[in-house]
Design a protein around this motif. Sequence first.
Motif, PDB file in Angstrom:
ATOM      1  N   THR A 114      14.579  -0.273 -14.898  1.00 30.68           N
ATOM      2  CA  THR A 114      13.226  -0.685 -14.793  1.00 30.68           C
ATOM      3  C   THR A 114      13.119   0.910 -15.172  1.00 30.68           C
ATOM      4  N   ASP A 115      11.184   0.818 -15.521  1.00 30.20           N
ATOM      5  CA  ASP A 115      10.004   1.725 -16.295  1.00 30.20           C
ATOM      6  C   ASP A 115       9.113   1.495 -14.995  1.00 30.20           C
ATOM      7  N   ILE A 116       9.250   0.593 -14.809  1.00 30.53           N
ATOM      8  CA  ILE A 116       7.276   1.016 -13.977  1.00 30.53           C
ATOM      9  C   ILE A 116       7.681  -0.270 -12.907  1.00 30.53           C
ATOM     10  N   VAL A 117       7.392   0.212 -11.708  1.00 32.12           N
ATOM     11  CA  VAL A 117       6.850  -0.426 -11.007  1.00 32.12           C
ATOM     12  C   VAL A 117       5.426  -1.122 -10.103  1.00 32.12           C
ATOM     13  N   LEU A 118       4.887  -1.724  -9.517  1.00 32.00           N
ATOM     14  CA  LEU A 118       3.807  -2.166  -9.609  1.00 32.00           C
ATOM     15  C   LEU A 118       3.561  -2.132  -8.080  1.00 32.00           C
ATOM     16  N   SER A 119       2.940  -1.947  -7.541  1.00 31.42           N
ATOM     17  CA  SER A 119       2.205  -2.687  -5.771  1.00 31.42           C
ATOM     18  C   SER A 119       0.876  -3.116  -6.155  1.00 31.42           C
ATOM     19  N   LYS A 120       0.253  -3.515  -4.661  1.00 30.16           N
ATOM     20  CA  LYS A 120      -1.283  -3.949  -5.531  1.00 30.16           C
ATOM     21  C   LYS A 120      -1.656  -3.161  -4.827  1.00 30.16           C
ATOM     22  N   THR A 121      -3.504  -3.875  -4.703  1.00 33.32           N
ATOM     23  CA  THR A 121      -4.623  -2.635  -3.933  1.00 33.32           C
ATOM     24  C   THR A 121      -5.210  -3.385  -2.968  1.00 33.32           C
ATOM     25  N   ARG A 122      -5.989  -3.250  -2.357  1.00 34.01           N
ATOM     26  CA  ARG A 122      -7.019  -3.985  -1.762  1.00 34.01           C
ATOM     27  C   ARG A 122      -7.926  -2.566  -1.345  1.00 34.01           C
ATOM     28  N   ILE A 123      -8.578  -4.282  -1.758  1.00 26.03           N
ATOM     29  CA  ILE A 123     -10.078  -3.023  -1.661  1.00 26.03           C
ATOM     30  C   ILE A 123     -10.856  -3.776  -0.627  1.00 26.03           C
ATOM     31  N   TYR A 124     -11.584  -2.335  -0.412  1.00 25.68           N
ATOM     32  CA  TYR A 124     -12.251  -1.952   0.973  1.00 25.68           C
ATOM     33  C   TYR A 124     -14.198  -1.910   0.999  1.00 25.68           C
ATOM     34  N   TYR A 125     -14.669  -2.735   1.421  1.00 23.74           N
ATOM     35  CA  TYR A 125     -15.844  -2.804   1.059  1.00 23.74           C
ATOM     36  C   TYR A 125     -16.565  -1.371   1.940  1.00 23.74           C
ATOM     37  N   VAL A 126     -17.132  -0.084   1.823  1.00 23.15           N
ATOM     38  CA  VAL A 126     -17.610   0.151   2.950  1.00 23.15           C
ATOM     39  C   VAL A 126     -18.732   0.568   3.548  1.00 23.15           C
ATOM     40  N   ALA A 127     -19.783  -0.582   2.570  1.00 18.67           N
ATOM     41  CA  ALA A 127     -20.591  -0.956   3.277  1.00 18.67           C
ATOM     42  C   ALA A 127     -20.732  -1.939   4.266  1.00 18.67           C
ATOM     43  N   ASP A 128     -20.217  -2.845   4.107  1.00 18.57           N
ATOM     44  CA  ASP A 128     -20.073  -4.137   4.784  1.00 18.57           C
ATOM     45  C   ASP A 128     -18.693  -4.398   5.982  1.00 18.57           C
ATOM     46  N   GLU A 134      -6.466  -7.866  -3.963  1.00 19.67           N
ATOM     47  CA  GLU A 134      -6.601  -7.829  -5.553  1.00 19.67           C
ATOM     48  C   GLU A 134      -5.382  -9.324  -6.135  1.00 19.67           C
ATOM     49  N   GLN A 135      -6.054 -10.205  -6.946  1.00 17.82           N
ATOM     50  CA  GLN A 135      -4.598 -11.382  -7.056  1.00 17.82           C
ATOM     51  C   GLN A 135      -3.883 -10.774  -8.197  1.00 17.82           C
ATOM     52  N   SER A 153      -4.647  -7.727 -14.069  1.00 21.58           N
ATOM     53  CA  SER A 153      -5.141  -6.600 -14.473  1.00 21.58           C
ATOM     54  C   SER A 153      -4.655  -5.219 -12.804  1.00 21.58           C
ATOM     55  N   TRP A 154      -4.345  -4.364 -12.699  1.00 20.36           N
ATOM     56  CA  TRP A 154      -4.558  -3.210 -12.114  1.00 20.36           C
ATOM     57  C   TRP A 154      -5.042  -2.222 -11.924  1.00 20.36           C
ATOM     58  N   TYR A 155      -4.975  -1.078 -10.447  1.00 24.12           N
ATOM     59  CA  TYR A 155      -5.499  -0.243 -10.742  1.00 24.12           C
ATOM     60  C   TYR A 155      -4.820   1.258 -10.808  1.00 24.12           C
ATOM     61  N   LEU A 156      -5.012   2.286 -10.448  1.00 27.68           N
ATOM     62  CA  LEU A 156      -4.847   3.509 -11.328  1.00 27.68           C
ATOM     63  C   LEU A 156      -3.202   3.894 -10.527  1.00 27.68           C
ATOM     64  N   PRO A 157      -3.869   3.500  -8.933  1.00 24.89           N
ATOM     65  CA  PRO A 157      -2.175   4.035  -8.319  1.00 24.89           C
ATOM     66  C   PRO A 157      -1.455   2.810  -7.958  1.00 24.89           C
ATOM     67  N   ASP A 158      -1.375   1.769  -8.382  1.00 19.22           N
ATOM     68  CA  ASP A 158       0.082   0.880  -8.689  1.00 19.22           C
ATOM     69  C   ASP A 158       0.743   1.564  -9.402  1.00 19.22           C
ATOM     70  N   PRO A 159       1.114   1.614 -10.452  1.00 18.10           N
ATOM     71  CA  PRO A 159       1.946   2.185 -11.228  1.00 18.10           C
ATOM     72  C   PRO A 159       2.555   2.581 -10.307  1.00 18.10           C
ATOM     73  N   MET A 160       4.240   3.046 -10.573  1.00 20.33           N
ATOM     74  CA  MET A 160       4.922   4.047 -10.226  1.00 20.33           C
ATOM     75  C   MET A 160       6.196   4.078 -12.047  1.00 20.33           C
TER      76      MET A 160
END
Length: 219
Positions: A114-128, A134-135, A153-160
Amino acid sequence: MTDLVSIIIPVYNREAFLKATLNSVRTQSYHNWECILVDDHSTDASLSLLKAFEEEDSRFKVLIRPDDRPKGANSCRNFGFEHATGRFINWFDSDDLMEPEFIQKKLAAFDAETDIVLSKTRIYYVADQTEVLEQRTHLTLNLLEDFITRKISWYLPDPMYVKSFLCKHNLVFDEQLLGGQDRDFFQRVLLNNPEMLVINDYLTTYLCKLPLKPNCLEV
């Protein structure tokens, strides 16, 4: 697994969020990490906060972007990478939060191929005070095409990453880009056909401060 993991975080004027982010690193269930913090010449109290964490815990290492490097997060990410000593690399953002098992669960998923392991991201909206899970973070048979067309897609912190994979293919961030920085890097990563896997764990909370939800989902 007991290997050293390098967490790299660029910082610019994040005084309001830094403590929560760095505390989420400090309270990881996996302890063999270094957190390289690269300040982009902040004008608020960010650098003082970074140095306070460094004084309290030697696993935090504070650097300042050299004047001869372009201003911006990509320069800071690359400069941090140049100083990273871990076998594994995970870039992170200075206003997001790690779940306590962020490192441990990713490391547990690696095998020799394995070269890369990805986890997933929860987007939390501060305003409401709502959240979206993320699916689009999954693998397909046409990774590059599906990533370009945003079917996945994935976010910057997702891949190790395994550091040796990044070094072998000279994969660094483009310091001249003014936008689309993460996507450019991810596309070049995919061009090198990494062995990847995704774990079904939401290990990052992305704190979205913008009022309109679509703006936070355009990754």
